[in-house]
Design a protein around this motif. Structure first.
Motif, mmCIF file in Angstrom:
data_model
loop_
_atom_site.group_PDB
_atom_site.id
_atom_site.type_symbol
_atom_site.label_atom_id
_atom_site.label_comp_id
_atom_site.label_asym_id
_atom_site.label_seq_id
_atom_site.Cartn_x
_atom_site.Cartn_y
_atom_site.Cartn_z
ATOM 1 N N UNK A 57 0.822 -1.211 0.000
ATOM 2 C CA UNK A 57 0.000 0.000 0.000
ATOM 3 C C UNK A 57 0.852 1.255 0.000
ATOM 4 N N UNK A 58 1.907 1.238 0.761
ATOM 5 C CA UNK A 58 2.822 2.401 0.793
ATOM 6 C C UNK A 58 3.434 2.657 -0.583
ATOM 7 N N UNK A 59 3.836 1.581 -1.248
ATOM 8 C CA UNK A 59 4.426 1.732 -2.580
ATOM 9 C C UNK A 59 3.402 2.271 -3.573
ATOM 10 N N UNK A 60 2.178 1.765 -3.497
ATOM 11 C CA UNK A 60 1.126 2.244 -4.395
ATOM 12 C C UNK A 60 0.855 3.730 -4.180
ATOM 13 N N UNK A 61 0.843 4.149 -2.942
ATOM 14 C CA UNK A 61 0.617 5.557 -2.627
ATOM 15 C C UNK A 61 1.778 6.402 -3.157
ATOM 16 N N UNK A 62 2.999 5.930 -2.939
ATOM 17 C CA UNK A 62 4.166 6.673 -3.416
ATOM 18 C C UNK A 62 4.150 6.820 -4.937
ATOM 19 N N UNK A 63 3.607 5.817 -5.617
ATOM 20 C CA UNK A 63 3.523 5.860 -7.080
ATOM 21 C C UNK A 63 2.295 6.618 -7.569
ATOM 22 N N UNK A 64 1.436 7.010 -6.654
ATOM 23 C CA UNK A 64 0.231 7.738 -7.027
ATOM 24 C C UNK A 64 -0.926 6.850 -7.447
ATOM 25 N N UNK A 65 -0.815 5.554 -7.212
ATOM 26 C CA UNK A 65 -1.878 4.602 -7.561
ATOM 27 C C UNK A 65 -2.823 4.429 -6.380
ATOM 28 N N UNK A 66 -3.588 5.470 -6.080
ATOM 29 C CA UNK A 66 -4.463 5.411 -4.904
ATOM 30 C C UNK A 66 -5.880 5.830 -5.265
ATOM 31 N N UNK A 67 -6.791 5.345 -4.491
ATOM 32 C CA UNK A 67 -8.187 5.747 -4.587
ATOM 33 C C UNK A 67 -8.615 6.145 -3.182
ATOM 34 N N UNK A 68 -9.093 7.368 -3.037
ATOM 35 C CA UNK A 68 -9.517 7.840 -1.730
ATOM 36 C C UNK A 68 -10.783 7.113 -1.306
ATOM 37 N N UNK A 69 -10.792 6.646 -0.076
ATOM 38 C CA UNK A 69 -11.934 5.917 0.453
ATOM 39 C C UNK A 69 -12.410 6.613 1.721
ATOM 40 N N UNK A 70 -13.681 6.952 1.753
ATOM 41 C CA UNK A 70 -14.304 7.475 2.964
ATOM 42 C C UNK A 70 -15.044 6.300 3.583
ATOM 43 N N UNK A 71 -14.595 5.840 4.739
ATOM 44 C CA UNK A 71 -15.117 4.629 5.328
ATOM 45 C C UNK A 71 -16.639 4.674 5.482
ATOM 46 N N UNK A 72 -17.185 5.781 5.929
ATOM 47 C CA UNK A 72 -18.629 5.863 6.126
ATOM 48 C C UNK A 72 -19.399 5.652 4.828
ATOM 49 N N UNK A 73 -18.819 6.017 3.692
ATOM 50 C CA UNK A 73 -19.487 5.842 2.404
ATOM 51 C C UNK A 73 -19.634 4.366 2.022
ATOM 52 N N UNK A 74 -18.838 3.499 2.637
ATOM 53 C CA UNK A 74 -18.901 2.090 2.313
ATOM 54 C C UNK A 74 -20.177 1.426 2.811
ATOM 55 N N UNK A 75 -20.813 2.043 3.792
ATOM 56 C CA UNK A 75 -22.006 1.435 4.410
ATOM 57 C C UNK A 75 -23.291 2.016 3.864
ATOM 58 N N UNK A 76 -23.208 2.868 2.859
ATOM 59 C CA UNK A 76 -24.413 3.493 2.284
ATOM 60 C C UNK A 76 -25.012 2.621 1.223
#
Length: 76
Positions: A57-76
């Motif tokens: 995960x750290x490597x993916x973030x450093x490479x810019x391969x990320x998707x922002x996740x808002x935890x509360x949105x997962x339960x909607x």
């Protein structure tokens, strides 16, 4: 727990065959929403497999391969 660690853990959680309710429970536990957060973090850090997930995960973030996740949105 850092954002990087949370993203790595979330990526791992997504691979598990869990119900929506169980994913929410696990995410809350891993985010430290209870009194045992330090124990939970220590337990996770004792697992070489989880440390690999976190590092990935750290490597993916450093490479810019990320998707922002808002935890509360997962339960909607």
């Amino acid at each position: 727990m850092t954002t990087i660690a949370l993203n790595g853990l979330w990526a791992y959680i997504q691979t598990l065959n869990l119900s929506k309710r169980n994913r929410k429970w696990l995410a809350e536990k891993l985010m430290g929403c209870d009194d045992k957060a330090a124990d939970d973090t220590e337990y996770i850090n004792s697992s070489p497999a989880m440390l690999d997930v976190i590092e990935k995960g750290r490597k993916e973030i450093a490479e810019g391969n990320v998707e922002t996740i808002v935890v509360d949105d997962l339960w909607k």
